[in-house]
Design a protein around this motif. Structure first.
Motif: not given
Length: 593
Positions: A96-108
């Motif tokens: 879940g943490l990895g998925y949340a961080v991946l979403l933020n990186v994709a948003g950037w």
């Protein structure tokens, strides 16, 4: 059905075109007749555009809601697998943490491509990250607190960097609320305090984006208040633990306090100066100009109190403040040149001069000692007065007024400058020189007019009454010099010189008031005369409110006699200047009554 609908649309279109032709004919006839006419308006909106903006906004909203739901489905699937024991709880938390961080990186990345779904990815990722961290820390105790704050700070910093050139204050508020709300919730787990500080500092850097509108100032103010509150809580916790005498808890990290305080002050120093240097306008707003001195002043109060309790030296704090004062004045000089290029513009030179004055007042006693501080304050007051004339800055002029008065107050209350101390005689000489410097500053500034464009002098102090502060400071410095010079002599002659010293100061205060009244009458200077009356009133309070109760013998006799002579001389001087008619009226008034 389709043909009928097309016919209706065609008919409406023809009708609309007919109205437009009619309006154009009316406008042409009005132009030929030289008449005025109202602007053309569309009475009928095309069905193809009616409500277009509303429908477009709703379409965007629903589209973002759909994307957010699809993104949340993945997180919910992971949660369901963990609850069904297809995944262990630890694996579910980390995924879940990895998925949340991946979403933020994709948003950037989407922000770089200017995609409309970038705010959705960043907002959803920030909310998921905060929720998973809170559950992993409190419920399952899987995520270490240092790692939790590191992830929050990294995502906050990355979002601020991705949005540095974007006008996306809404996204910034949403992501900041999610991340810093989670960071505040993690405080209940009592983490080591340096880690939350990292997150708060990143939040201040994130809030420093050059975004247009008031949102930036509000966000910066909120981040700054959070940082100042954090330092206050950490300082109070350390002082309380040290007072109790018990072992200081490891989470308070006393060894890191001084270093992190220095890093915080240096960050605000350089970020504020860079903000002033790259300011594209001719002015610097009040928030940016006041942020640095207020922050360093708050750090000074907290740092000196805690470092003294810890037994560590605080001299470095004074040198940091002196360096900051020098850099602030350099920034003020830069803005002062802009003021000369644009005489009608409003610059931030006055606010920067006030900030540098605050830093000098706080830093000099710690770095160089009280005696050197008083001497350098007198020099700095003259320099500020000159800069105020050069920059046409009312703030610099006001700072030159306040600095001698603040130095005089410091001389009265600083323990190292009291009579009998090792520096007592040297302090007396410095006080005498400061008194002369304050008088010269007053005489010099009376010959100069206050800056016309200063808001303070144009609204609050139109008569320049604050200009009397250097003269009052000169009287106070004179009393301090008398106290420092007479104490060794009286100590050699008397067993207890306190009463004689107090009487000498009362006599000096009385004679100083008389001298100011007489000098003001001769020069027709109402302000000098008013200061003399105020000083004489202070002498009366000292003689009859202190000496008469605490002294006896010859010291009391000289104190009362000195005030009587000064009061009589002041009465004669004021009576002579008021005219013979007014004097007769005053003499005959009681008899007629």
């Amino acid at each position: 059905m389709t043909e009928a609908r097309d016919d209706r649309q065609l008919a409406l279109r023809v009708e609309e075109l007919g109205r437009q032709v009619t309006q154009m004919e009316r406008r042409l006839r009005a132009l030929e007749g030289g008449q005025s006419f109202p602007p053309a308006t569309d009475s009928v909106v095309s069905p193809t555009t009616r409500g277009g903006d509303t429908l477009g906004g709703m379409s965007t909203l629903f589209g973002r809601a759909a994307v957010a739901c699809f993104l949340l489905v993945v997180a919910l699937v992971l949660r369901t697998l963990a609850d069904s024991q297809w995944l262990s709880v630890d694996d579910g938390i980390w995924l879940g943490l990895g998925y949340a961080v991946l979403l933020n990186v994709a948003g950037w990345g989407l922000f770089r491509r200017r995609s409309g779904q970038a705010p959705t990815c960043c907002g959803t990722g920030a909310v998921l990250l905060g929720a998973v961290l809170l559950e992993g820390v409190f419920r399952h105790r899987v995520v270490p607190l240092p790692l939790a704050y590191t992830l929050l700070a990294a995502v906050a910093g990355g979002t601020g960097w991705a949005l540095r050139e974007r006008n996306a204050s809404g996204t910034l508020w949403a992501v900041g609320a999610a991340l810093f709300g989670a960071g505040g919730g993690l405080l209940w787990a009592q983490p080591p305090l340096p880690w939350p500080l990292v997150l708060v500092l990143v939040g201040n850097a994130m809030a420093g984006r050059r975004d247009a509108g008031p949102a930036r100032v509000v966000f910066r103010a909120a981040a700054w208040l959070a940082l100042m509150s954090f330092w206050a809580v950490w300082g109070l916790a350390l002082v309380g633990a040290l007072r109790s005498g018990a072992a200081v808890p490891a989470r308070l990290a006393p060894g890191w306090f001084g270093w992190l305080l220095l890093a915080t002050l240096l960050y605000f120093l350089f970020s504020s100066l860079l903000e002033a240097a790259r300011q594209p306008r001719r002015w610097l707003d009040a928030f940016d100009a006041c942020l640095l001195p207020v922050t360093l002043g708050w750090g000074h109060v907290v740092g000196v109190r805690v470092l003294t309790r810890l037994g560590e030296g605080s001299h470095w704090l004074g040198w940091v403040e002196l360096g900051a004062a020098s850099l602030v004045m350099a920034a003020g000089w830069r803005l002062g040149k802009r003021a000369q290029e644009h005489p009608q513009g409003t610059t931030g030179t006055g606010l920067l001069a006030v900030g540098a004055t605050v830093l000098l007042f706080l830093g000099l006693p710690i770095a160089l000692g009280g005696v050197a501080a008083v001497a350098l304050w007198a020099v700095a007051a003259h320099g500020l007065a000159r800069l105020g004339r050069h920059w046409r800055s009312g703030g610099a002029r006001l700072a030159s007024y306040v600095l001698p008065a603040a130095g005089c107050a410091y001389g009265w209350f600083a323990p190292g400058l009291a009579p009998g101390e090792a520096s007592g005689i040297a302090a007396g000489l410095v006080f005498a020189a400061a008194a002369v410097a304050a008088v010269l500053q007053y005489l010099d500034q009376r010959r100069r007019k206050s800056p016309d464009r200063s808001r303070f002098f144009a609204t609050l102090d139109r008569r320049d009454d604050t200009g009397a502060l250097p003269l009052l400071a000169a009287v106070g410095f004179g009393m301090l010099a008398l106290r420092g010079g007479l104490y060794p002599l009286l100590r050699a002659l008397l067993a207890d010189p306190s009463e004689a010293l107090s009487a000498a100061q009362s006599v000096f205060l009385s004679l100083a008031g008389l001298a100011l009244i007489v000098g003001g009458q001769r020069r027709s200077a109402a302000q000098v005369r008013g200061v003399g009356v105020l000083v004489l009133a202070a002498a009366a309070v000292r003689v009859f409110g202190f000496d008469l109760l605490a002294s006896r013998g010859l010291p009391l006799v000289f104190s009362v006699l000195g005030f009587g002579v000064a009061a009589g001389g002041a009465a004669l001087a004021l009576r002579q200047s008021s005219g013979a008619g007014a004097a007769d009226a005053l003499e005959s008034g009681p008899e007629d009554a």
